[in-house]
Design an enzyme around this catalytic site. Structure first.
Site, PDB file in Angstrom:
ATOM      1  N   PHE A  66       8.676   2.019  -6.303  1.00 22.46           N
ATOM      2  CA  PHE A  66       7.572   1.066  -6.274  1.00 22.46           C
ATOM      3  C   PHE A  66       8.105  -0.345  -6.468  1.00 22.46           C
ATOM      4  CE2 PHE A  66       5.042   4.809  -6.958  1.00 22.46           C
ATOM      5  CZ  PHE A  66       3.771   4.499  -6.497  1.00 22.46           C
ATOM      6  N   LEU A  92       0.870  -1.170   0.000  1.00 15.69           N
ATOM      7  CA  LEU A  92       0.000   0.000   0.000  1.00 15.69           C
ATOM      8  C   LEU A  92       0.905   1.217   0.000  1.00 15.69           C
ATOM      9  CD1 LEU A  92      -2.482  -1.335   2.679  1.00 15.69           C
ATOM     10  CD2 LEU A  92      -2.921  -1.120   0.229  1.00 15.69           C
ATOM     11  N   SER A  93       0.828   1.994  -1.058  1.00 13.95           N
ATOM     12  CA  SER A  93       1.765   3.091  -1.248  1.00 13.95           C
ATOM     13  C   SER A  93       1.688   4.104  -0.121  1.00 13.95           C
ATOM     14  CB  SER A  93       1.495   3.795  -2.580  1.00 13.95           C
ATOM     15  OG  SER A  93       1.624   2.898  -3.662  1.00 13.95           O
ATOM     16  N   ALA A  94       2.796   4.790   0.091  1.00 15.70           N
ATOM     17  CA  ALA A  94       2.835   5.854   1.092  1.00 15.70           C
ATOM     18  C   ALA A  94       1.844   6.952   0.720  1.00 15.70           C
ATOM     19  CB  ALA A  94       4.245   6.429   1.193  1.00 15.70           C
TER      20      ALA A  94
END
Length: 408
Positions: free
Chosen positions: A223, A78-80
Site C-alpha cells: 500500500f 484505489l486498491s486492487a
C-alpha cells in the site's frame, strides 16, 4: 440499493464485473456470500479516474492510481480488487455492523456498505481534502451517499463523535498502530491493517487478547504509505556505482555505522549458493518476512539506471549489510545440475553479509519454509509475554512480535 445500470449499465460492464468476481472466488480472495454480493453490486467504474477503461477497472490484480505528487509518485490509489476482498473477509463483517475505514477512495467504502447492509454504518476518513471530495462525489453518484459518511481527518487521532465500531479497516500502509484505532473498537472488534514490519508489509487482522492484539490472519500486500502524524520515514542510504549510477538502501532499523559501505560497489563481486531450491510456481514471499525478522542489517534495495545491479536479471529488492562493509542481495540462479533454480546471495565485499543471508535462507528452508504463526502488537504500558523465539520490532506506540514455527 445499487445503481449498476446508471453507469456502464452496459452488458460489457456487467460481464466484466461477473468475470472479476468469478476470478476472485476461484483464487480464494472471496469466500463469503456477503462479500461476493458486494463485489457483484458495486460499479467499480463509477469510482475510477476519468478515462479509466473497463479492463483496468475490473482487473482483479492491479491497483489504480487516484492521485500523484509533483514527482509522479502515487500518493493515493484505489486498491486492487483481490486485496480489497481479502481485507473485507479478514474483518469478518456481518449485516448491521459498524465500520471505520481509514484511507478513503469511495470504492472500498461502497463495498463495505453493501456488506453491512442498510442497518449498518460506514465511516470513511482521509487526511487529503482532494480525496475526500472525490470520494463523496463518487459515492453520491453511485447511490451510496446516504450510506457512507465521509470525513476529513487525520486518523492518527480519535475521530470526534465516532464512538465504538465493530471493525477498523486501514487502507494505507501503516508503520504503527496508534491508540485511537483500538480505542474506537468494540471489545470483540477487528482491526485490519497493512502493517509495515521492517520494510515488509502484511495485511494483518487483529483481535484483542487481554491487553494486546493477536493476529487472526495475514495476507501479502502493498500500500502507499500513511501521511500525517502517523507517517514514518525509513532511512535511505545511497551507494555510488562506479558507472555513475546509484543503488539506494532503505532501512527501518539502521545499522549504527554505515561508513564501511563507502565504495563497496567498487569491490570484488561475490556469490554464495544456498543449496535451497525454488519449486516452479511456488511463492517465497514468507522468506522476505523471515529476513525482516532475523537477518541482521536487512534492507530494501532500489537500483538506479546504469548501475550494474539494475542491468542484472533475476534478483529481488531485499538485501543486507554487515558491519565489515560487505553488502549482499537475494537472487536466484540455476542449480549446479541445471535442473532448476536455487537461492543465491550475491553482492560486493568479502565479509559477513552474504554468509548471513545464506544462513537465514537455509534456516527458513530447514524450518519447512513456514509462514509466520502469528503477529502480535503490545501497546506501550501493556504487560509483555512474548512468544519464545519471536522477532521483536520496536514501534512508537508499542512493540510488534512475529512468531514462527520452531521446528521443521
Amino acid at each position: 440499493m445499487t445503481t449498476v445500470d446508471s453507469f456502464a449499465g452496459s452488458d460489457e460492464a456487467s460481464r466484466a464485473r461477473r468475470e472479476m468476481v468469478d476470478k476472485l472466488v476461484a483464487s480464494g480472495a472471496i469466500t463469503s456470500g456477503g462479500v461476493k454480493r458486494a463485489f457483484r453490486s458495486v460499479p467499480r467504474e463509477a469510482f475510477m479516474p476519468e478515462g479509466t477503461d473497463l479492463a483496468t477497472a475490473y482487473n482483479p490484480n492491479d491497483a489504480v492510481a487516484a492521485k500523484t505528487d509533483q514527482h509522479g509518485r502515487t500518493v493515493s490509489s484505489l486498491s486492487a480488487p483481490f486485496i480489497q476482498a481479502y481485507m473485507i473477509e479478514q474483518a469478518e463483517l456481518a449485516p448491521g455492523m459498524s465500520v471505520l475505514e481509514i484511507g478513503s477512495g469511495g470504492l472500498n467504502a461502497a463495498l463495505l456498505a453493501e456488506v453491512v447492509g442498510p442497518g449498518g454504518r460506514v465511516v470513511t476518513v482521509d487526511i487529503d481534502p482532494d480525496i475526500t471530495t472525490n470520494a463523496s462525489a463518487a459515492l453520491d453518484a453511485a447511490g451510496y451517499g446516504s450510506r457512507v459518511e465521509v470525513l476529513l481527518a487525520d486518523a492518527e487521532h480519535p475521530i470526534p463523535g465516532l464512538g465504538e465500531v465493530d471493525a477498523v479497516i486501514v487502507t494505507v500502509g501503516s508503520w504503527d498502530i496508534p491508540p485511537a484505532w483500538t480505542d474506537h473498537l468494540t471489545p470483540d472488534g477487528r482491526l485490519v491493517v497493512p502493517l509495515r514490519m521492517n520494510n515488509i508489509t502484511r495485511s494483518v487482522a487483529f483481535r484483542r487478547v487481554g491487553g494486546h492484539l493477536e493476529s487472526t490472519s495475514l495476507v501479502v500486500c502493498g500500500f502507499v504509505p500513511m501521511q500525517g502524524d502517523g507517517e514514518h520515514h525509513e532511512r535511505i542510504f545511497e551507494l555510488p556505482d562506479p558507472h555513475d549510477g546509484t543503488v539506494k538502501l532503505q532501512f527501518d532499523v539502521t545499522p549504527k555505522d554505515l561508513s564501511p559501505l563507502d565504495g563497496v560497489l567498487g569491490k570484488a563481486r561475490t556469490e554464495l549458493r544456498s543449496g535451497v531450491d525454488i519449486p516452479r510456481g511456488a511463492s517465497f514471499a514468507d522468506l522476505h518476512l523471515w529476513f525482516a525478522s532475523f537477518l541482521p542489517g536487512f534492507c530494501r534495495i532500489a537500483a538506479g539506471e546504469g548501475t550494474e545491479l539494475a542491468e542484472e536479471r533475476r534478483w529481488f529488492p531485499f538485501g543486507a549489510v554487515a558491519d565489515d562493509g560487505s553488502f549482499a542481495y537475494l537472487a536466484i540462479g540455476p542449480t549446479l545440475d541445471g535442473t532448476g533454480d536455487e537461492f543465491l546471495a550475491r553482492g560486493w565485499g568479502e565479509g559477513d553479509a552474504g554468509p548471513a543471508m545464506v544462513t537465514q535462507i537455509q534456516a527458513w528452508a530447514a524450518a519447512g519454509r513456514p509462514q509466520p504463526d502469528s503477529v502480535a502488537f503490545w501497546p506501550n504500558g501493556s504487560d509483555h509475554d512474548f512468544p519464545q523465539g519471536a522477532a521483536v520490532l520496536e514501534k512508537r506506540h508499542g512493540l510488534v512480535t512475529i512468531s514462527w514455527p520452531t521446528t521443521p
